[in-house]
Design an enzyme around this catalytic site. Structure first.
Site, PDB file in Angstrom:
ATOM      1  NE  ARG A 288       0.176   1.409   3.384  1.00 33.15           N
ATOM      2  CZ  ARG A 288       1.152   2.257   3.565  1.00 33.15           C
ATOM      3  NH1 ARG A 288       2.416   1.838   3.678  1.00 33.15           N
ATOM      4  NH2 ARG A 288       0.934   3.557   3.641  1.00 33.15           N
ATOM      5  N   GLY A 289       0.255   2.407  -0.128  1.00 31.87           N
ATOM      6  CA  GLY A 289       1.023   3.641  -0.295  1.00 31.87           C
ATOM      7  C   GLY A 289       1.095   3.921  -1.793  1.00 31.87           C
ATOM      8  CB  ALA A 290       0.287   6.974  -3.729  1.00 34.17           C
TER       9      ALA A 290
ATOM     10  NE  ARG B  89      -6.309   0.869  -1.607  1.00 28.58           N
ATOM     11  CZ  ARG B  89      -5.593   1.389  -0.603  1.00 28.58           C
ATOM     12  NH1 ARG B  89      -4.297   1.129  -0.499  1.00 28.58           N
ATOM     13  NH2 ARG B  89      -6.170   2.174   0.294  1.00 28.58           N
TER      14      ARG B  89
ATOM     15  CG  ASP C  79      -3.121   8.046  -1.226  1.00 22.67           C
ATOM     16  OD1 ASP C  79      -3.028   8.599  -0.113  1.00 22.67           O
ATOM     17  OD2 ASP C  79      -2.799   6.876  -1.438  1.00 22.67           O
TER      18      ASP C  79
ATOM     19  CG  ASN D  52      -2.205  11.753   2.634  1.00 22.45           C
ATOM     20  OD1 ASN D  52      -1.752  10.819   1.983  1.00 22.45           O
ATOM     21  ND2 ASN D  52      -1.795  12.003   3.860  1.00 22.45           N
ATOM     22  CE  LYS D  53      -4.911   5.881   4.546  1.00 22.06           C
ATOM     23  NZ  LYS D  53      -5.895   5.027   3.857  1.00 22.06           N
TER      24      LYS D  53
HETATM   25  O1  MRU Z   1      -4.489   3.320   2.283  1.00 17.15           O
HETATM   26  P1  MRU Z   1      -2.999   3.468   2.156  1.00 17.15           P
HETATM   27  O2  MRU Z   1      -2.228   2.909   3.302  1.00 17.15           O
HETATM   28  O3  MRU Z   1      -2.498   2.967   0.824  1.00 17.15           O
HETATM   29  O4  MRU Z   1      -2.787   5.028   2.174  1.00 17.15           O
HETATM   30  C1  MRU Z   1      -1.507   5.572   2.013  1.00 17.15           C
HETATM   31  C2  MRU Z   1      -1.459   7.018   2.256  1.00 17.15           C
HETATM   32  O5  MRU Z   1      -2.456   7.683   2.453  1.00 17.15           O
HETATM   33  C3  MRU Z   1      -0.115   7.675   2.142  1.00 17.15           C
HETATM   34  O6  MRU Z   1      -0.050   8.782   2.993  1.00 17.15           O
HETATM   35  C4  MRU Z   1       0.074   8.150   0.710  1.00 17.15           C
HETATM   36  O7  MRU Z   1      -0.089   7.094  -0.181  1.00 17.15           O
HETATM   37  C5  MRU Z   1       1.383   8.759   0.496  1.00 17.15           C
HETATM   38  S1  MRU Z   1       2.594   7.517   0.454  1.00 17.15           S
HETATM   39  C6  MRU Z   1       4.076   8.038   0.020  1.00 17.15           C
END
Ligand code: MRU
Length: 345
Positions: free
Chosen positions: A47-49, A89, A237, A247-248
């Site tokens: 996970r993470g963009a 996603r 994201d 973002n999250k």
């Molecule tokens: O749902 P996730 O864990 O994939 O969400 C990730 C985030 O919100 C991160 O802050 C975002 O992707 C930036 S990662 C470098």
């Protein structure tokens, strides 16, 4: 520090860290199947963009190998279906950015299908390497706003494990830690419901000897009022051309609270996270399983059929953003005009 995902040259397979097991177990998934990569993205083993962008690119390269296509037409058809499977996603733009880039390369490549497959493997590896380089540049660009002795508030995980290596916020913290002889501290918000802050950010910063304090999301106001942090640094994201930061969930609340306390709020992203096309109101915010909120450690913490709303991301408007930090440069007080100027540099 981790290589979150890598291409194994000797066997043409992909190895990734299983993030659902952290911090208790450090294990890997090794696969030659693009469908397994799609599943890993969907259930958040990765996970993470930027990390899911690299995973999707490698998934496309695996699909090219699997296809055993005899003609370019067959190969492209297989890859179109693989891209649909991998785009699991909706919010992080890096995912569709990576599958689209792989499709374009396939379409533009000449020669035999074997030659195109080889080109796609190299392209996927290049997307991962670019990510590593972009993270380093972002971290270096952020030094213009991060001073020795700073305490940085963050949310979710935008560290090594959210990228291929180093991280976005991870790069900012690690490069400042390196340049300022360790004189940098982090406050990590737990990040309900999936606790990426507690499970991943705290784990990876502690592994690197960075002074990290865990708080619950509801403590952010108190921590700001008590003067414990100097700035907020979050990933994203997706950032759209108007400077809205997606973002999250919890990021927006943090940005409003930061504004109230005159604490600068920075979002740090690779250029691949900026979506120049979509209007902010058209961005799809992923809604996840209600049980992520109802259940903790396998047990209901509420009435089992309690009504739940579980958006995974939120939108922070540009007026709350002090600067957007990218690998290409820093945009202070973002506006559409300044964002487009950065794009066209
Ligand atoms: O749902 P996730 O864990 O994939 O969400 C990730 C985030 O919100 C991160 O802050 C975002 O992707 C930036 S990662 C470098």
């Amino acid at each position: 520090m981790f290589r979150t995902i890598e291409w194994l040259d000797d066997i043409n397979e992909v190895r990734l860290v299983d993030q659902t097991k952290l911090p208790l177990e450090k294990s890997h998934i090794v696969t030659s199947s693009h469908e397994r990569i799609a599943q890993s993205i969907e259930i958040m083993e990765i996970r993470g963009a930027p990390a899911i962008g690299a995973a999707a690119a490698m998934g496309m390269a695996l699909a090219a190998i699997e296809s055993k296509a005899n003609t370019k037409k067959e190969l492209l058809e297989y890859l179109e279906r693989a891209a649909d499977t991998l785009n699991t996603r909706p919010t992080a733009v890096n995912l569709t950015w990576a599958t689209a880039r792989m499709l374009t390369v396939a379409k533009e490549s000449g020669g035999s299908t074997d030659a195109i497959v080889k080109t796609l493997i190299e392209e996927a590896k290049e997307i991962a390497e670019e990510d590593v380089r972009m993270c380093r540049s972002m971290g270096e660009n952020a030094l213009s706003v991060i001073e020795p002795g700073f305490t940085i508030q963050t949310i979710c995980n935008a560290g090594s494990l959210a990228t291929v290596h180093l991280g976005t916020v991870g790069a900012v913290v690690r490069i400042a830690h390196e340049k300022y002889d360790g004189d940098i501290k982090v406050y990590a918000a737990e990040t309900r419901p999936r606790q990426q802050g507690a499970k991943i950010t705290v784990f990876e910063f502690m592994e690197d000897g960075i002074d990290t304090t865990l708080i619950t999301d509801g403590m952010i106001g108190t921590v700001f009022r008590e003067g414990r942090v100097d700035c907020c640094v979050v990933g994203a994201d997706r950032i759209v051309r108007t400077g809205h930061v997606i973002n999250k969930i919890g990021t927006y609340t943090m940005a409003i609270t930061a504004k109230h306390h005159n604490i600068p709020f920075y979002s740090v992203v690779p250029m691949s996270t900026i979506d120049w096309v979509t209007n902010v109101e058209d961005v799809v915010i992923e809604e996840r399983d209600p049980d992520e909120i109802r259940i903790i450690n396998g047990e209901y913490v509420t009435v089992p059929d309690a009504k739940v709303y579980n958006p995974a991301f939120d939108i922070t408007p540009p007026e709350l953003v002090t600067a957007i930090i990218t690998d290409k440069g820093v945009v202070h007080n973002p506006t559409e005009e300044k964002m487009l100027k950065l794009r066209d540099l």
